[in-house]
Design a protein around this motif. Structure first.
Motif, PDB file in Angstrom:
ATOM      1  N   ALA A   1       0.831  -1.208   0.000  1.00 18.66           N
ATOM      2  CA  ALA A   1       0.000   0.000   0.000  1.00 18.66           C
ATOM      3  C   ALA A   1       0.866   1.259   0.000  1.00 18.66           C
ATOM      4  O   ALA A   1       0.541   2.244  -0.677  1.00 18.66           O
ATOM      5  N   PHE A   2       1.969   1.244   0.748  1.00 19.50           N
ATOM      6  CA  PHE A   2       2.897   2.383   0.739  1.00 19.50           C
ATOM      7  C   PHE A   2       3.343   2.680  -0.690  1.00 19.50           C
ATOM      8  O   PHE A   2       3.370   3.836  -1.118  1.00 19.50           O
ATOM      9  N   ARG A   3       3.705   1.621  -1.410  1.00 19.71           N
ATOM     10  CA  ARG A   3       4.191   1.811  -2.783  1.00 19.71           C
ATOM     11  C   ARG A   3       3.055   2.201  -3.720  1.00 19.71           C
ATOM     12  O   ARG A   3       3.179   3.155  -4.503  1.00 19.71           O
ATOM     13  N   ASP A   4       1.954   1.473  -3.643  1.00 26.05           N
ATOM     14  CA  ASP A   4       0.843   1.720  -4.569  1.00 26.05           C
ATOM     15  C   ASP A   4       0.283   3.130  -4.417  1.00 26.05           C
ATOM     16  O   ASP A   4      -0.164   3.739  -5.395  1.00 26.05           O
ATOM     17  N   GLU A   5       0.302   3.640  -3.185  1.00 28.23           N
ATOM     18  CA  GLU A   5      -0.291   4.954  -2.929  1.00 28.23           C
ATOM     19  C   GLU A   5       0.755   6.053  -2.785  1.00 28.23           C
ATOM     20  O   GLU A   5       0.446   7.159  -2.361  1.00 28.23           O
ATOM     21  N   HIS A   6       1.995   5.723  -3.129  1.00 26.53           N
ATOM     22  CA  HIS A   6       3.086   6.705  -3.208  1.00 26.53           C
ATOM     23  C   HIS A   6       3.266   7.466  -1.887  1.00 26.53           C
ATOM     24  O   HIS A   6       3.319   8.698  -1.854  1.00 26.53           O
ATOM     25  N   PHE A   7       3.375   6.687  -0.825  1.00 26.47           N
ATOM     26  CA  PHE A   7       3.538   7.270   0.507  1.00 26.47           C
ATOM     27  C   PHE A   7       4.728   8.220   0.562  1.00 26.47           C
ATOM     28  O   PHE A   7       4.614   9.342   1.078  1.00 26.47           O
ATOM     29  N   ILE A   8       5.879   7.784   0.056  1.00 23.65           N
ATOM     30  CA  ILE A   8       7.089   8.608   0.164  1.00 23.65           C
ATOM     31  C   ILE A   8       6.939   9.917  -0.597  1.00 23.65           C
ATOM     32  O   ILE A   8       7.361  10.980  -0.124  1.00 23.65           O
ATOM     33  N   ASP A   9       6.336   9.877  -1.769  1.00 19.35           N
ATOM     34  CA  ASP A   9       6.116  11.115  -2.525  1.00 19.35           C
ATOM     35  C   ASP A   9       5.251  12.079  -1.720  1.00 19.35           C
ATOM     36  O   ASP A   9       5.514  13.292  -1.679  1.00 19.35           O
ATOM     37  N   HIS A  10       4.222  11.537  -1.086  1.00 20.45           N
ATOM     38  CA  HIS A  10       3.321  12.376  -0.290  1.00 20.45           C
ATOM     39  C   HIS A  10       4.043  12.928   0.938  1.00 20.45           C
ATOM     40  O   HIS A  10       3.913  14.121   1.265  1.00 20.45           O
ATOM     41  N   PHE A  11       4.822  12.081   1.597  1.00 20.50           N
ATOM     42  CA  PHE A  11       5.611  12.519   2.753  1.00 20.50           C
ATOM     43  C   PHE A  11       6.568  13.642   2.359  1.00 20.50           C
ATOM     44  O   PHE A  11       6.660  14.675   3.040  1.00 20.50           O
ATOM     45  N   MET A  12       7.285  13.457   1.261  1.00 19.39           N
ATOM     46  CA  MET A  12       8.253  14.461   0.820  1.00 19.39           C
ATOM     47  C   MET A  12       7.566  15.775   0.450  1.00 19.39           C
ATOM     48  O   MET A  12       8.091  16.863   0.721  1.00 19.39           O
ATOM     49  N   HIS A  13       6.398  15.675  -0.162  1.00 18.12           N
ATOM     50  CA  HIS A  13       5.649  16.890  -0.497  1.00 18.12           C
ATOM     51  C   HIS A  13       5.308  17.679   0.766  1.00 18.12           C
ATOM     52  O   HIS A  13       5.532  18.903   0.831  1.00 18.12           O
ATOM     53  N   LEU A  14       4.780  16.999   1.769  1.00 17.55           N
ATOM     54  CA  LEU A  14       4.416  17.679   3.012  1.00 17.55           C
ATOM     55  C   LEU A  14       5.646  18.243   3.713  1.00 17.55           C
ATOM     56  O   LEU A  14       5.629  19.375   4.217  1.00 17.55           O
TER      57      LEU A  14
END
Length: 316
Positions: A174-187
């Motif tokens: 789910a982390f990968r499919d929902e791009h957790f890291i991209d979202h974290f980095m954006h915030l």
């Protein structure tokens, strides 16, 4: 199939991590297969060999060097200080596990200041369904008024659902499919949220509504306000009250039981014996220092609560 377990470690934390690893191995089942990986940037060859020596036929120990480029956007800024006290990049490594290890759809992360008292496979076997991760409510802060206020007013979250990030069962897919890291980095790059517990606050915010809350026995923490859990599965010596610094800490017998069969036992006992009352008083004072952030973050126009009120998508 192997059960993947990850630690984040700096070189100076090796002796405590060795106790945790020893406890994990001692309670692992020969019917399972486990792969323990230490995420690090500065772990010496000597310490790698000492940790690798705990491996056996069914518990494998590996090391993974975190590339500086990967974590470069996470800067040494006061907003990212651990406990408002100092900066350590290693607290953020856990967020990158799903992307760094795409072969795993689920993984366990645990802090190094822990002991594992039950088979960690039982933790891994929790069904995450569509949750982002599983964790335990942070029991260490439930009686700390300023921290409860911070969670309610600055994070705009329910303190009873605020989890501690020292033990996580990650839904890596789910982390990968929902791009957790991209979202974290954006915030992170957009708002530089001033946090009391940086990685933990981000996980609570991004995972809000999609956290599986586990039995507290899987993240039992010393707490002067509560009785100890009778049958803990994992003990986490959270915050400042470590059994190698304080005598008569809740659950300290578990730590010394597993420490006694590591090559660091005498060093750890010496650390406890040589730790002064002044240093212990300073440790206790650090809690007050940490909580001073509550007042300043409450006034920040770009705190979590304010950003969410403006309509920014924070949770996945």
């Amino acid at each position: 199939m192997t059960i993947p377990v990850f630690y984040s470690i700096s070189d100076d934390f090796t002796k405590y991590a060795a106790v945790s690893l020893n406890s994990l191995v001692k309670n692992a089942s020969p019917q399972n297969d486990y792969t323990v990986t230490f995420l690090n940037q500065d772990l010496s060859e000597k310490h790698q060999k000492q940790l690798a020596a705990f491996a056996n036929d069914y518990v494998h120990v590996k090391f993974f060097h975190i590339d500086e480029k990967l974590v470069k956007p996470i800067q040494n800024r006061k907003e990212n200080y651990l406990r408002a006290d100092f900066f350590t990049m290693s607290i953020f490594y856990r967020l990158f596990i799903p992307d760094l290890f795409p072969q795993y759809d689920k993984a366990i992360y645990i802090d190094s200041d822990t002991v594992v008292v039950d088979d960690i496979a039982k933790l891994y076997n929790n069904d995450l369904d569509n949750k982002l991760f599983a964790a335990c409510t942070d029991s260490s802060i439930q009686y700390v008024d300023k921290m409860v206020k911070y969670i309610k007013e600055v994070l705009a979250l329910d303190p009873k659902k605020y989890i501690n990030s020292g033990m996580l069962v990650l839904n890596s897919k789910a982390f990968r499919d929902e791009h957790f890291i991209d979202h974290f980095m954006h915030l992170l790059e957009q708002y530089h949220f001033d946090c009391i517990a940086p990685d933990q606050d981000y996980l609570n915010e991004i995972g809000d509504g999609r956290i599986l809350h586990l039995d507290p026995r899987w993240d039992a923490m010393p707490n002067e306000n509560t009785e100890p859990i009778s049958k803990p599965g994992l003990i986490h010596y959270n915050l400042f009250f470590k059994p190698w610094h304080f005598k008569d800490v809740q659950y300290d017998a578990y730590f010394w039981k597993y420490a006694s069969s590591t090559p660091f036992y005498e060093e750890l006992k010496g650390e406890l014996d040589n730790y002064t009352d002044q240093e212990r008083a300073e440790d206790r004072a650090k809690l007050d220092h940490m909580l001073e952030k509550e007042a300043s973050t409450a006034l920040d126009p770009n705190n979590w609560a304010q950003v969410k009120r403006k309509g920014e998508r924070v949770k996945l």
